[in-house]
Scaffold this motif. Structure first.
Motif: not given
Length: 351
Positions: A1-13
């Motif tokens: 997971m990465t976080t940008t402006n407080g929102r989580s971005e899902a990385r593909p499995a």
């Protein structure tokens, strides 16, 4: 997971592991009922097994590090269901090594508990899968079709291959599950230790909510969730647990919870935010599923295929046989001390 402006971005499995988007298990386990209610029902009921509760009480970790243990346990279950195949195999191996040292005397029966024991593992496995499905039915969309439920229990047997449980011992129907629990019932004990632990776990919501949650919100959510979980327990089990509750309370809590979860289900940002708040270690595993992010390699493995692909041929049942052999020769891992602090677990937590 990465976080940008407080929102989580899902990385593909890397891949779809052992179930995938078309599985019934994904449909049921990804619904918001599983995150807290289903999981909580499972861990509460499990304490009626005297061997399991002896292991839990002996380690002391549930009370000492409640949020962490909830987070790590939910992460493990989510990894088996939603993780890529290699991650599942590695998680299973780590858990086997941790459980290898979780042995000791059981005060009620006078026998010994062993966290890797196949019978104990089957009890945990079936209690979890049944609780997740049952809370989905009670608080979520309702019952599955007969065909979907049959597939759900077949998928349950697949998941059992990552524990010491013999997959052939997993019932493959609702009738089989009922027969299993009825046969296991005489083994259950509503001991003082079990009742105390069940009472503590029924207040799990209060313990795992982030500290910034206002106390009155924490109290209200805990009160509703606690009563909602009790509402799913049969009357005989409530008596054993010492948790009586009126039918009107069952109905009111069920109605409130069902409505609240129907508002949350399918709202990706809300689901991910709830997951982040309750189990941040689970977020990288489940967020791609909640957000509909496809796997890099959209393949679903069988356990045998994955073990060959990732060069991990030894099954948990074979590992357990090796552990028992080493223990008999006095060369195995030493049992944990009472209220231990597990360095292997700490290593896996920091990974």
């Amino acid at each position: 997971m990465t976080t940008t402006n407080g929102r989580s971005e899902a990385r593909p499995a890397a891949d779809y592991g052992f179930f995938g988007p078309e599985s019934v298990a994904w449909r049921v386990w990804r619904y918001p009922t599983s995150l807290l209610l289903g999981f909580m029902r499972a861990v509460v009921i499990e304490e009626l097994d005297p061997y399991l509760v002896a292991s839990v009480a002996d380690s002391g970790q549930v009370r000492q590090r409640t949020p962490l243990r909830y987070d790590r346990t939910l992460q493990y279950f989510a990894t088996v269901l939603f993780g890529d195949a290699e991650s599942v195999l590695k998680a299973s191996d780590i858990l086997m090594k941790i459980h290898a040292r979780a042995v000791g005397p059981e005060p009620v029966t006078g026998n010994h508990f062993d966290a890797n024991d196949p019978d104990s593992q089957l009890w945990i496995h079936l209690t979890a899968w049944h609780s997740i499905l049952y809370t989905y039915e009670v608080f979520g969309p309702g019952k599955l079709s007969a065909a979907d439920e049959a597939r759900y229990w077949r998928e349950c047997a697949v998941a059992a291959e990552f524990q010491t449980t013999d997959p052939a011992s997993v019932p493959t129907s609702r009738a089989g599950i009922r027969a299993y629990f009825e046969a296991y019932r005489p083994k259950l004990v509503g001991s003082e230790v079990a009742q105390d632990m069940m009472d503590y776990l029924l207040d799990l919501t209060r313990e795992i909510l982030p500290p910034q949650v206002p106390s009155f919100v924490r109290w209200a959510l805990n009160a509703v969730v606690r009563r909602g979980v009790v509402a799913t327990m049969p009357r005989w089990m409530r008596r054993m647990a010492g948790t009586p509750q009126r039918r009107i309370t069952d109905v009111l809590c069920t109605t409130v919870i069902r409505f609240a979860l129907s508002r949350l289900a399918g709202r990706r940002s809300g689901e991910v935010a709830a997951l982040d708040a309750l189990s941040p270690r689970t977020t990288p595993v489940l967020a791609p599923v909640l957000c509909g992010v496809p796997a890099v390699n959209p393949v679903v493995y069988t356990p045998a295929e994955a073990r060959a692909r990732f060069d991990m041929p030894v099954t948990p049942r074979q590992q357990y046989a090796q552990i028992l052999e080493q223990r008999a020769c006095g060369t195995g891992a030493k049992p944990y001390a009472h209220h231990h602090h597990d360095t292997l677990l700490e290593f896996s937590e920091s990974a």
